[in-house]
Structures are given as C-alpha cells and as structure tokens.
Design a protein around this motif. Sequence first.
Motif: not given
Length: 469
Positions: A162-165, A174-176, A181-185, A189-191
């Motif tokens: 929520e903070r990043l949003a 959308i943030v989540r 998707s990034l965590e699946a790769e 940490e690139e979020l």
Amino acid sequence: MSNDKRPHTKGPRRSRPVTPSRLVAFEVLMAVDVDDAYANLALPAKIREFGLSSNDAGLATELTYGTLRMQGFYDRVIANAAARDIDTIDLVVLNILRMGVHQLLNMRVAQHAAVDESVNLAEHMASLGAVGFVNAVLRRTSRHDLEDWQEFITKDISNADERLAALYSHPVWIVRALKQSLEAEGRGEELENLLASDNLNPRVTLVELPGFVDANDEVEGEPTNYSPLGMSLNTGGDPTRFARVREGVVRVQDEGSQLAALVLSRHHEITPGEKWLDMCAGPGGKAALLAAEATLGGAELTANEVIPGRADLVRKALAILPDVDVVTGDGVDIGLDQPNTYDRILLDAPCTGLGALRRRPEARWRKSPKDVGDLTALQAQLLTSALHALKPGGVLAYVTCSPHLAETRAIVEGALRKNQNVSELDARAVLSDVAMETMDIAGDSQSVQLWPHRHGTDAMFISLLTKSE
C-alpha cells in the motif's frame, strides 16, 4: 461541490487568455474523465486542433501524461491541502488542481507561475467560488517539496504494498500483481524500479518495414538496443515530420512489440506458400510488420479483427501491403471454421494492458481485478481456437501486453494441460537469435517476459507453442 461527470461550465472570462498548452492538457483530462477518452488518441488530436508549436506540444504532453500517471498521489496531496475528501471536489476544479500540483512538484515551473496559471485556468473554466479555493490549495501545496509530501503521505501506511501504491501512484492490486510476476522470476527486489519506470516518459521507437526501407534511406534515429528493425527518437517530437513515416514504410512501434512479431516470423526460415494468421490484428501495428516479413519470404498473411472499426484501422495500416487479406470475424470461431490451416499464428490477445502503463496512463485507474477474470476467460478461448487453426508442426505465438501471471503463464499452462499434443517451444532461444544484444530474461520457463525497467520496452509476454498430429 460534487464530483459528477457533467461537462464543465465556463465562468466569467478573464482578460488574460489561458496558455494553449495548459488548455489542451485540461481539455484532454476532462475528455478522459467525462468521455472515457484515451489520452494517446485525444492529445494528438487536440494538439493538431490548436496548432501547437513543438515546444507547446511538449508542455501539453508532459502536463497531460504526468498528471494522469501521478493522479493517485496528487489526489492524496490535494485532499490533505484542501482538508476535504476528493469526492467532494468538482471534477473541473479537481483536474485544474491535479495539473497545478504536477507543475509544483514534478516540473521545472516556477511556483508563482504554476499557481497563477492554475488560478487563471479556474477563472476561465470554473465558478467564481472555485478560484479562491484553487489558489489556497495550491499555495498550501507549494509550502513543501516533493520529498516532504512523499514522506507525509506515506508516514502512516504500514503495509509495504500500500505504501508503494501511494508513493508511485498505482492501484494496490496492480502493485501486488506486478510483484507476483517479478517474484516468479526471482526478481521481486525490482518492484520499486518497475513502478518508477511506469511513471517515466517512454522514448518514441520506430520500426522500418523490411523490404520497404533501403539501407541508404536517411531516416533519423538511433538504432534500438534489441530489435534489428528498430530506431529510437531520442530527441522526441512528432514522428510524422519524417517523410518515410508519412509514407507508411516506417511506423511508430514499441520495441517489445517488434520483438514479439519477429520471434514468430524468424523462428525458422519461411517456406514460400506458408499461410499466416494474425488472429486479433487491430489496430494493425504487428500485422504490418508480419505482412512485410511474410511478403519477403513468399508467405501469405490473413489479418483478422472482430470489431469492424478496428478492422478498418488494420486495412489502413496495411494499405501499402495490398496482398494481405483483412477479414472481420470472431477469433474464437476460427479454430472450428478453419482447423489445421495456418503455419504461423500470432495471437496478440486482448488483455489488461498493464505492460503499457507508461503509454496509456489512464489505464491504471480504469482497470480492476474483475477485468482480469473476464479477459482470462476470453484469452483461454482464443488460444484454444488458435491451436485448432494451427497446422501440425506450425508455430503459434501467444502474446500479451501484460505481465499479470493470470494472463500469461497461467493461460499457457492451462492450454498445455488440456492439449496433450501441444508443447511449448523455446522462445528465449529465438529471441537470442533475433535480438541485437543479449537480453536479461529472468525465470526458468521457455517464455519471454520483457519489462520497461529492465529492457526499456513495454512489458510484453511471448510464448511459442506447437502441436503434433
């Protein structure tokens, strides 16, 4: 004041006119909210209507896109500075405030000019009572810089997503989704870098249609990093100032879209007489590139589009490629009507468009989790149809401009489970052969996920499938 969506009513005119760039930006913002217009279509039309100079067009573009991208964050600033809920502010006034806050916090506009120009716009477009309100809210906003506001807005938000949003002006769902998707790769940490990239102006990239542009043609632009047919307009500006763009042999196209088409067309050498299908071809960008590639290899492309108006856009996009058959029909039916027909199929499936939030900034505020469910059902149907239409031994590219796992790997894996005669090909290996430079593609699947923060492209997903008898 209520936040309805009725057309705005102009107040008494002031002697000093509104600057054309700000008026264009304001009218586009209102069209986006009132008429559900798309900024990438409405803004160029308004720029032409007002005859803006190059500099004024650049200012209008930054005001429009910057305000839309950061709307969520700006609304939090406005609510604080106004000491009232956003829903109680008239839409005309709210958009004037959003533009003003953008100028104060994220543009190199002098504070007095940002406030004065916004007040002037309010005097032209809003009620008399709104003018003092706009002045007061923006003067309170101007007492703090962007970093102060970022700290203040997020200080009481304990949840990291929520903070990043709030900080990067994305809906939290959308943030989540991007995080997953990034965590699946293995790249969770690139979020934050990804969210920041969504709020940057993307460079304008062009594609040279093969077979139409000679090596000696003087087309301004720097070669793109990956696409062998791409150019980057680092100086920006209107691409139609170039004759080759006006002729249609050079097109505006994101580098990721170019690579998605080329991974299919260059998977293996073309055999003359091959039949190709672009199943969801509108508005025709990838179809034009595929058609040029097919023509060079002696293949035949059929471009299908379900919506008649979009089919007309495809015909226009393919006007210099008259041998392409453009048809209007539902892609869901093609597999049953034309089984085992096509050697290569592009299924650029309808999707949420979460991979192109840089270019379509209003999309983040229009989409909802429900849209994902509706679209994934359609994506699965279209992929089933495309697999039926594919010849045994043929190649199908399943492409989305979304990195959402439900629209990408989940759709492909569902098709693989349901069809024992279908297998996935190594899209990464093909991309490695096509791309001019080595690309950092993460994860352990055979599919390709491109990213704006990592590759400078839209977040295109590409999977290649084939089937046996």
